[in-house]
Scaffold this active site. Structure first.
Site, PDB file in Angstrom:
ATOM      1  N   ASP A  57       0.865  -1.178   0.000  1.00  0.00           N
ATOM      2  CA  ASP A  57       0.000   0.000   0.000  1.00  0.00           C
ATOM      3  C   ASP A  57       0.910   1.239   0.000  1.00  0.00           C
ATOM      4  O   ASP A  57       2.141   1.117   0.079  1.00  0.00           O
ATOM      5  CB  ASP A  57      -0.886  -0.042   1.254  1.00  0.00           C
ATOM      6  CG  ASP A  57      -1.754   1.188   1.401  1.00  0.00           C
ATOM      7  OD1 ASP A  57      -2.456   1.528   0.432  1.00  0.00           O
ATOM      8  OD2 ASP A  57      -1.729   1.805   2.476  1.00  0.00           O
ATOM      9  N   ALA A 102      -0.036   5.219   1.479  1.00  0.00           N
ATOM     10  CA  ALA A 102      -0.122   6.031   2.702  1.00  0.00           C
ATOM     11  C   ALA A 102      -0.189   5.140   3.938  1.00  0.00           C
ATOM     12  O   ALA A 102      -1.001   4.220   4.022  1.00  0.00           O
ATOM     13  CB  ALA A 102      -1.350   6.941   2.652  1.00  0.00           C
ATOM     14  N   ALA A 116     -13.469   9.556   9.837  1.00  0.00           N
ATOM     15  CA  ALA A 116     -12.838   9.568   8.519  1.00  0.00           C
ATOM     16  C   ALA A 116     -11.930   8.363   8.334  1.00  0.00           C
ATOM     17  O   ALA A 116     -11.775   7.864   7.213  1.00  0.00           O
ATOM     18  CB  ALA A 116     -12.046  10.858   8.327  1.00  0.00           C
ATOM     19  N   MET A 122     -10.956   3.644   5.744  1.00  0.00           N
ATOM     20  CA  MET A 122      -9.668   3.832   5.059  1.00  0.00           C
ATOM     21  C   MET A 122      -9.193   2.535   4.404  1.00  0.00           C
ATOM     22  O   MET A 122      -9.329   1.446   4.963  1.00  0.00           O
ATOM     23  CB  MET A 122      -8.607   4.324   6.044  1.00  0.00           C
ATOM     24  CG  MET A 122      -7.407   4.955   5.358  1.00  0.00           C
ATOM     25  SD  MET A 122      -7.850   6.436   4.409  1.00  0.00           S
ATOM     26  CE  MET A 122      -8.207   7.594   5.731  1.00  0.00           C
ATOM     27  N   LYS A 159     -11.385   6.159  -2.950  1.00  0.00           N
ATOM     28  CA  LYS A 159     -11.870   7.380  -2.311  1.00  0.00           C
ATOM     29  C   LYS A 159     -13.364   7.618  -2.544  1.00  0.00           C
ATOM     30  O   LYS A 159     -14.060   8.123  -1.664  1.00  0.00           O
ATOM     31  CB  LYS A 159     -11.045   8.581  -2.768  1.00  0.00           C
ATOM     32  CG  LYS A 159      -9.558   8.444  -2.453  1.00  0.00           C
ATOM     33  CD  LYS A 159      -9.314   7.933  -1.024  1.00  0.00           C
ATOM     34  CE  LYS A 159      -7.865   7.664  -0.753  1.00  0.00           C
ATOM     35  NZ  LYS A 159      -7.639   6.888   0.485  1.00  0.00           N
ATOM     36  N   HIS A 168     -15.036   5.346  -0.205  1.00  0.00           N
ATOM     37  CA  HIS A 168     -14.819   5.876   1.138  1.00  0.00           C
ATOM     38  C   HIS A 168     -15.877   6.933   1.467  1.00  0.00           C
ATOM     39  O   HIS A 168     -16.468   6.922   2.560  1.00  0.00           O
ATOM     40  CB  HIS A 168     -13.415   6.483   1.202  1.00  0.00           C
ATOM     41  CG  HIS A 168     -12.944   6.798   2.579  1.00  0.00           C
ATOM     42  ND1 HIS A 168     -11.721   6.403   3.053  1.00  0.00           N
ATOM     43  CD2 HIS A 168     -13.509   7.489   3.605  1.00  0.00           C
ATOM     44  CE1 HIS A 168     -11.552   6.826   4.291  1.00  0.00           C
ATOM     45  NE2 HIS A 168     -12.634   7.495   4.644  1.00  0.00           N
ATOM     46  N   ARG A 191     -10.617  -2.339  -3.319  1.00  0.00           N
ATOM     47  CA  ARG A 191     -10.639  -3.140  -2.104  1.00  0.00           C
ATOM     48  C   ARG A 191     -12.051  -3.180  -1.504  1.00  0.00           C
ATOM     49  O   ARG A 191     -12.806  -2.240  -1.684  1.00  0.00           O
ATOM     50  CB  ARG A 191      -9.673  -2.531  -1.079  1.00  0.00           C
ATOM     51  CG  ARG A 191      -8.238  -2.487  -1.552  1.00  0.00           C
ATOM     52  CD  ARG A 191      -7.433  -1.560  -0.658  1.00  0.00           C
ATOM     53  NE  ARG A 191      -6.029  -1.535  -1.093  1.00  0.00           N
ATOM     54  CZ  ARG A 191      -5.217  -0.532  -0.844  1.00  0.00           C
ATOM     55  NH1 ARG A 191      -5.639   0.520  -0.177  1.00  0.00           N
ATOM     56  NH2 ARG A 191      -3.970  -0.577  -1.258  1.00  0.00           N
ATOM     57  N   ASP A 230      -1.654  -1.244   5.859  1.00  0.00           N
ATOM     58  CA  ASP A 230      -1.991  -0.753   7.204  1.00  0.00           C
ATOM     59  C   ASP A 230      -3.489  -0.692   7.453  1.00  0.00           C
ATOM     60  O   ASP A 230      -3.913  -0.246   8.524  1.00  0.00           O
ATOM     61  CB  ASP A 230      -1.386   0.640   7.416  1.00  0.00           C
ATOM     62  CG  ASP A 230      -1.995   1.681   6.487  1.00  0.00           C
ATOM     63  OD1 ASP A 230      -1.870   1.521   5.250  1.00  0.00           O
ATOM     64  OD2 ASP A 230      -2.602   2.648   6.972  1.00  0.00           O
TER      65      ASP A 230
END
Length: 282
Positions: A18, A20, A51, A55, A59, A62, A167, A193
């Site tokens: 990944d 970030a 928020a 994750m 986006k 999200h 994902r 993460d």
């Protein structure tokens, strides 16, 4: 990790990362903060904790998940007098994108150890893939900045460029397998993460390593992490580890800096006949 660390005859071929919270942006702060700011422009208060919840997703997905949160949806209906719809998702996404593009560069610093680990993986002959919930437009800004600091995977897949979706489906991970010419998904290790990122790797049939401290689950800068007392660190670390193991991670470590020893363990487990689908998490 030098060439003598991986056991002779190992079958590992690639590691897929990944971005970030994994390779860059300790604490995965860039995407989180921009979601808060984008919703605020519509008069909707979203906390950093809210928020962070979805994750790892693309986006647009999200944003959809945030609007599905009961507290956020209640705010939306109170402000606009109706439930949110797809047009509102599009409007929020359109507001989010230029804000993310403008600020992603400020969060492009490699996570400590990342540059050295990528160099070590290449010395071992492993290929380096990557994928992200970031759209391609955002990655086009981030990638040259990261490359200038030594972070340059062999392949990158963006969260908005596969028709099959992102994902927790396996599609971005498998796109890396195809692009890198990997002959067996069981020879790949997915490092992430977030829980959707771990689920992505498991759905693709890969070994999965979760990162507890450097990424989304703890969600603080490295300086803020170091300023915490030991008890607070352990509480946050344990909660992150539990969540990542629950998503299917085979191993969980604090950051990419600890990855080499995990790869050695995975290689040894493979040689003993273990496979990702039935291997016990450690």
């Amino acid at each position: 990790m030098n060439s003598s660390l991986l056991p002779a005859g190992h079958r590992l071929q690639a590691v897929i990362f990944d971005w970030a919270g994994t390779l860059v942006d300790f604490g995965s702060l860039a995407p989180t903060q921009i979601f808060v700011e984008a919703f605020a422009t519509f008069g909707i208060a979203v906390s950093l904790a809210q928020a962070r919840g979805p994750m790892g997703l693309s986006k647009r997905d999200h944003i959809r998940q945030l609007l599905a949160d009961a507290a956020v949806q209640a705010q939306w209906q109170a402000r606009f007098g109706r439930a949110s719809d797809d047009a509102d998702i599009d409007a929020l996404y359109a507001r989010f994108m230029p804000m993310q593009i403008q600020k992603v560069g400020a969060y492009s610093e490699p996570i400590p150890g990342a540059v050295a680990v990528l160099q070590q993986l290449r010395a071992e002959g492993l290929k380096i893939g990557s994928c992200s919930g970031y759209p391609r437009e955002v990655l086009e800004v981030l990638l040259p900045l990261a490359a200038a600091q030594g972070i340059a995977p062999d392949h990158v897949v963006a969260g908005d460029e596969l028709p099959a979706g992102g994902r927790p489906g396996p599609f971005m991970a498998l796109a890396n397998v195809l692009a890198l010419g990997i002959g067996d998904v069981r020879a790949c290790v997915k490092v992430d993460d977030t829980t959707p990122g771990i689920e992505e790797g498991r759905n693709a049939g890969m070994w999965c390593v979760g990162l507890s401290v450097s990424g989304n689950e703890v969600g603080v800068t490295q300086d803020a992490w170091r300023a915490l007392d030991a008890a607070s660190q352990e509480r946050l670390r344990a909660a992150a580890k539990s969540k990542l193991l629950g998503a299917g991670a085979h191993h969980v470590v604090e950051s990419i800096n600890e990855l080499p020893r995990v790869l050695v363990d995975i290689a040894q487990r493979q040689l003993r006949g273990e496979e990702p689908g039935h291997a016990v998490p450690l």
